[in-house]
Design an enzyme around this catalytic site. Sequence first.
Site, mmCIF file in Angstrom:
data_model
loop_
_atom_site.group_PDB
_atom_site.id
_atom_site.type_symbol
_atom_site.label_atom_id
_atom_site.label_comp_id
_atom_site.label_asym_id
_atom_site.label_seq_id
_atom_site.Cartn_x
_atom_site.Cartn_y
_atom_site.Cartn_z
ATOM 1 N N GLU A 84 -7.482 -2.117 1.655
ATOM 2 C CA GLU A 84 -7.415 -0.350 1.171
ATOM 3 C C GLU A 84 -7.288 -0.316 -0.303
ATOM 4 O OE1 GLU A 84 -7.608 2.234 3.157
ATOM 5 O OE2 GLU A 84 -8.080 0.966 4.735
ATOM 6 N N ARG A 85 -7.149 0.837 -0.747
ATOM 7 C CA ARG A 85 -7.110 1.257 -2.120
ATOM 8 C C ARG A 85 -6.076 0.740 -2.917
ATOM 9 N NH1 ARG A 85 -8.506 5.342 1.293
ATOM 10 N NH2 ARG A 85 -10.830 6.209 1.158
ATOM 11 N N LYS A 101 -4.229 8.952 8.541
ATOM 12 C CA LYS A 101 -3.649 7.687 9.096
ATOM 13 C C LYS A 101 -2.629 7.103 7.924
ATOM 14 C CE LYS A 101 -7.501 5.255 9.272
ATOM 15 N NZ LYS A 101 -8.336 6.425 8.976
#
Length: 401
Positions: free
Chosen positions: A186-187, A156
Site C-alpha cells: 500500500e501507499r 477500505k
Amino acid sequence: MKQGKLVGVSGSVAEVAFVGDFPEGNEILKVATESGDVQLEVVSSARKGVLYCLVLTPDAHLVRGQEVVATGASLQIPVGKKVLGRAFDIFSASHDEQGKLVADDHRSMFSYSKPALSSIVTPKEVMETGIKAVDFFTPLLRGGKAAIVGGAGVGKTVVLTQFARRLVMNPKRKQDGVAVFSAVGERSREAQELYNDLDESGVLPRTTLILGQMGESPAIRFRTAYAGATIAEYFRDEEQVDVLYYMDNLYRFAQAGHELATITNTIPSEDGYQATLTSEMAGLNERLHSTKKASITSFMALFVPADDFTDAGVRAAFPFLDTIIFLSREVFQSGRYPAIDFLASNSAALNANIVGTRHYLAYIEAKQVLERAAELERIVSLVGEDELSVEKLYDTGSLLV
C-alpha cells in the site's frame, strides 16, 4: 560453506548454480559487491544444478559470474519488546528516525512451532467497535479474523483506520495487549499518517509497524506479511499478551505471490493465479489463530480488482475469515458511510449464543426488511411504478425511503 556462481539475473530473480550440496529452501545467500552485500533467498529449482533465488536487496547491481555464499539461515526478523514503538522493514532497517533497531531476539519468518489442536481457542467473545453498522450487522470476534472487502476508492483503508482508532488509539480503552501493523503493497503516505496518529494518541509504545509498500519488489511485499505474522506469534506465545493484527492489503499479498510465480516461470492455475495461491493464503492465515495463552485478532483490508468479487485472488481468502464486511460502490456513491452492503456481509458472531437472542432476532428482522426493499426496488426498475398496485406502491415507498 556452500558456494555457487551467479549464472543469470532477470529483475527480482537470480539464477545461481551450485556444485555438490545445495542450500535449503528459503535460505539466505550473499553476494559481495562494491556497494555492499546483496541478499538472495532460495525459492525453487530452475533446472539441474541451478536454483531460482529472489533478490531481496533493493537496487542491487549483480552480474554473471559473481560468487555466491550460503549463510545457512533464513531471513531473521527482530522480535521482542524493543520492536514496540518502531517502524521498520523486513531487513530491520528503521523508517521512523529513531536510530538503528537493536532487538534482543530474532526469529525466522518461516520456522514456527505449531501449537497442539487442544490449545487452539474458537472465538466466541464479541469485540465492540462503536461503529453501529458494524456492531449490529457484522459484529467482530475477539481472536477472530475480519476483512473489509471492496474495490478501489470505497473506503477500505478508512474503515480499517477507524478500527485502529477505536480499538488501539482509544485512550479510554485499557491497553493490556499490543498491535502489529503490516503494510503490504500500500501507499507510504497512509503508513506515515497511521504512524503520526499512533504517536499523537499515545499508543505508539504498544504498537509495531512493519512496512513493505507498493514501490518495493514483490519479494519484499510478499515476505512482509509473514514478518508481521512472526512478530504477532511471538507476543502471543512468549509474552502471552493479546494481539491486534492489521494488514493493508491482503490482496496485495496474493498479487505479490502471483508476480513471483510469473518471474520464476511457474505454471499458473486455470484462473491465471499461481497454483500455490490457496496454500500460501492458508500458510499465512493459519498462523494468526488464538490459543489458551493469548489471542490474535486480525483485521485485513481486501482489495477487489475491477469490483469483481469472483476473482480467485479475493475468493482464496474467504474460507479463513470469521467476519466479511463488503463495501459497495453503489452505497458509497449514494453518500452512505461506511458503504457497507448489509445483505452481502456476514459474521460468524451472528448467533444467539454469542450476540444474544435479542440482537439476533433484531438482526433477522432488519435483514428481512432490507431484502424486501431490495426485491421491490428490482421490481420497480423492471416494470415501473405505474404497473404497481396501490398496496405495492405504498410498500415500495415506505421501504425505500
